[in-house]
Design a protein around this motif. Structure first.
Motif, PDB file in Angstrom:
ATOM      1  N   CYS A 234       2.394  -3.023  -9.056  1.00 38.97           N
ATOM      2  CA  CYS A 234       3.731  -3.636  -9.130  1.00 38.97           C
ATOM      3  C   CYS A 234       3.672  -5.142  -8.938  1.00 38.97           C
ATOM      4  O   CYS A 234       4.263  -5.899  -9.717  1.00 38.97           O
ATOM      5  CB  CYS A 234       4.648  -3.019  -8.065  1.00 38.97           C
TER       6      CYS A 234
ATOM      7  N   ARG B 257      -1.246   4.656  -2.366  1.00 41.70           N
ATOM      8  CA  ARG B 257      -0.060   3.842  -2.080  1.00 41.70           C
ATOM      9  C   ARG B 257      -0.352   2.361  -2.301  1.00 41.70           C
ATOM     10  O   ARG B 257       0.451   1.635  -2.886  1.00 41.70           O
ATOM     11  CB  ARG B 257       0.391   4.065  -0.627  1.00 41.70           C
TER      12      ARG B 257
ATOM     13  N   ALA C 294       6.412   1.713  -2.378  1.00 42.52           N
ATOM     14  CA  ALA C 294       5.064   2.303  -2.347  1.00 42.52           C
ATOM     15  C   ALA C 294       4.498   2.357  -0.940  1.00 42.52           C
ATOM     16  O   ALA C 294       3.638   3.203  -0.642  1.00 42.52           O
ATOM     17  CB  ALA C 294       4.129   1.506  -3.256  1.00 42.52           C
ATOM     18  N   LEU C 295       4.964   1.464  -0.066  1.00 38.40           N
ATOM     19  CA  LEU C 295       4.409   1.396   1.287  1.00 38.40           C
ATOM     20  C   LEU C 295       5.351   1.955   2.343  1.00 38.40           C
ATOM     21  O   LEU C 295       5.138   1.750   3.537  1.00 38.40           O
ATOM     22  CB  LEU C 295       4.032  -0.050   1.625  1.00 38.40           C
TER      23      LEU C 295
ATOM     24  N   ALA D 278       4.794  -9.861  -1.174  1.00 43.24           N
ATOM     25  CA  ALA D 278       5.542  -9.513  -2.387  1.00 43.24           C
ATOM     26  C   ALA D 278       6.758 -10.418  -2.541  1.00 43.24           C
ATOM     27  O   ALA D 278       7.068 -10.908  -3.636  1.00 43.24           O
ATOM     28  CB  ALA D 278       5.970  -8.044  -2.338  1.00 43.24           C
TER      29      ALA D 278
ATOM     30  N   SER E 171       7.325  -2.077  -5.302  1.00 42.82           N
ATOM     31  CA  SER E 171       6.156  -2.374  -4.461  1.00 42.82           C
ATOM     32  C   SER E 171       6.447  -2.053  -3.002  1.00 42.82           C
ATOM     33  O   SER E 171       5.580  -1.529  -2.285  1.00 42.82           O
ATOM     34  CB  SER E 171       5.743  -3.844  -4.610  1.00 42.82           C
TER      35      SER E 171
ATOM     36  N   TYR F 227       1.282  -0.322  -5.057  1.00 35.26           N
ATOM     37  CA  TYR F 227       1.765  -1.638  -4.637  1.00 35.26           C
ATOM     38  C   TYR F 227       1.108  -2.735  -5.480  1.00 35.26           C
ATOM     39  O   TYR F 227       1.781  -3.643  -5.988  1.00 35.26           O
ATOM     40  CB  TYR F 227       1.455  -1.850  -3.155  1.00 35.26           C
TER      41      TYR F 227
ATOM     42  N   SER G 290       2.857  -2.677   7.270  1.00 37.29           N
ATOM     43  CA  SER G 290       3.114  -3.213   5.929  1.00 37.29           C
ATOM     44  C   SER G 290       3.815  -4.562   5.902  1.00 37.29           C
ATOM     45  O   SER G 290       4.097  -5.076   4.827  1.00 37.29           O
ATOM     46  CB  SER G 290       3.934  -2.207   5.116  1.00 37.29           C
TER      47      SER G 290
END
Length: 296
Positions: free
Chosen positions: A214, A207, A273-274, A288, A270, A211, A281
């Motif tokens: 991306c 994962r 992904a988390l 991001a 991104s 991230y 996160s």
């Protein structure tokens, strides 16, 4: 603590660690120590070491175990910038608002300062490995991640294709190769190395890797956009150098609007992904957001 204050705190931690490990003694070769420190401490976001530290803590690891590797990856990144600015490469006079290394110390010392930072980074990682009383496998794995990402299958490979593509019209696939190797590879490696040192399981590592891919590509596309639309005073370097050097970029191939849309797409990917790590996160989400909203 809000995100900006947390980032500032992490930057200060990385800077203190770098100051401790970088040589500053007086000796016959002290000019190389000065040149190395000049570029390391010329300012910077410390993105890669901060990501490494965050990934380690994300999976339950400890700051003390990962800090030498954080310093090492920032040195490797700085070496790449020193060499990238050289007349044989991008021929830039300023970096982060200051004269580039070769403008201050000359081309020969600049080359050697880059070489010195790259080599010293591995000295620091190996020293950490040898001092570790526990299982060294994680740190060996982390070193392999960093070495590959910095080398001919990563950053150097991307730089080679970037140089070979000057004054040529390349397609989107070739450009993706350049960006994914020249820029994103070391960002992904920072995250993966931190997570590995912290003891990540396969799911968390996968994962975090997604991230990193991306935001790594999104970060470089944003840089492409800033080279056209950015404010030189805020960026600390000349804009328009990609056009001047006849380099293919995301905007030159896909257009500005589509490039901006691609950054937004990568931003949302991104975050996806988390999903499922909501309690851990927040830092990665804010980072991001910070990376894709740098001013055009």
């Amino acid at each position: 603590m809000d995100f900006k204050n947390l980032m500032d705190k992490q930057i200060q931690l990385i800077d203190r660690s770098l100051d401790q490990v970088l040589p500053k003694e007086k000796d016959y070769q002290d000019i190389i120590f000065e040149s190395m420190r000049y570029s390391v401490f010329a300012g910077g976001k410390r993105l890669r070491p901060i990501l490494m530290l965050a990934a380690c803590e994300f999976v339950g690891g400890h700051e003390k175990d990962v800090l030498p590797f954080c310093c090492a990856i920032e040195m490797i990144h700085t070496y790449s910038l020193i060499h990238d600015d050289l007349p044989a490469m991008d021929n830039d006079d300023f970096r982060r608002g200051k004269p580039t290394n070769h403008k201050v110390y000359g081309e020969g010392i600049a080359v050697l300062a880059g070489d010195g930072l790259l080599n010293y980074a591995y000295e620091i990682m190996l020293k950490s490995l040898l001092q570790d009383a526990g299982d060294p496998k994680r740190k060996i794995q982390a070193m392999e991640e960093i070495a590959r990402a910095a080398g001919i299958y990563g950053m150097i490979g991307g730089q080679v294709v970037d140089l070979a593509s000057e004054n040529k019209q390349i397609d989107g696939d070739a450009l993706d190769y350049i960006h994914n190797h020249k820029t994103a590879a070391l960002i992904v490696a920072a995250i993966r190395a931190g997570a590995i040192i912290g003891g990540a399981d396969d799911q968390a590592l996968n994962r975090l890797t997604e991230y990193g891919k991306c935001i790594g590509l999104g970060f470089q596309i944003t840089d492409d956009l800033l080279d056209i639309l950015g404010d030189e005073k805020k960026l600390g370097k000349k804009v328009g150098s990609d056009i001047e050097n006849h380099k293919s970029t995301y905007p030159s191939i896909h257009g500005i609007d589509q490039s901006i849309a691609k950054v937004q797409e990568l931003f949302h990917k991104s975050l996806a992904a988390l999903q499922g790590y909501d309690n851990k996160s927040a830092f990665f989400v804010n980072l991001a957001d910070y990376l894709v909203k740098r001013e055009y």
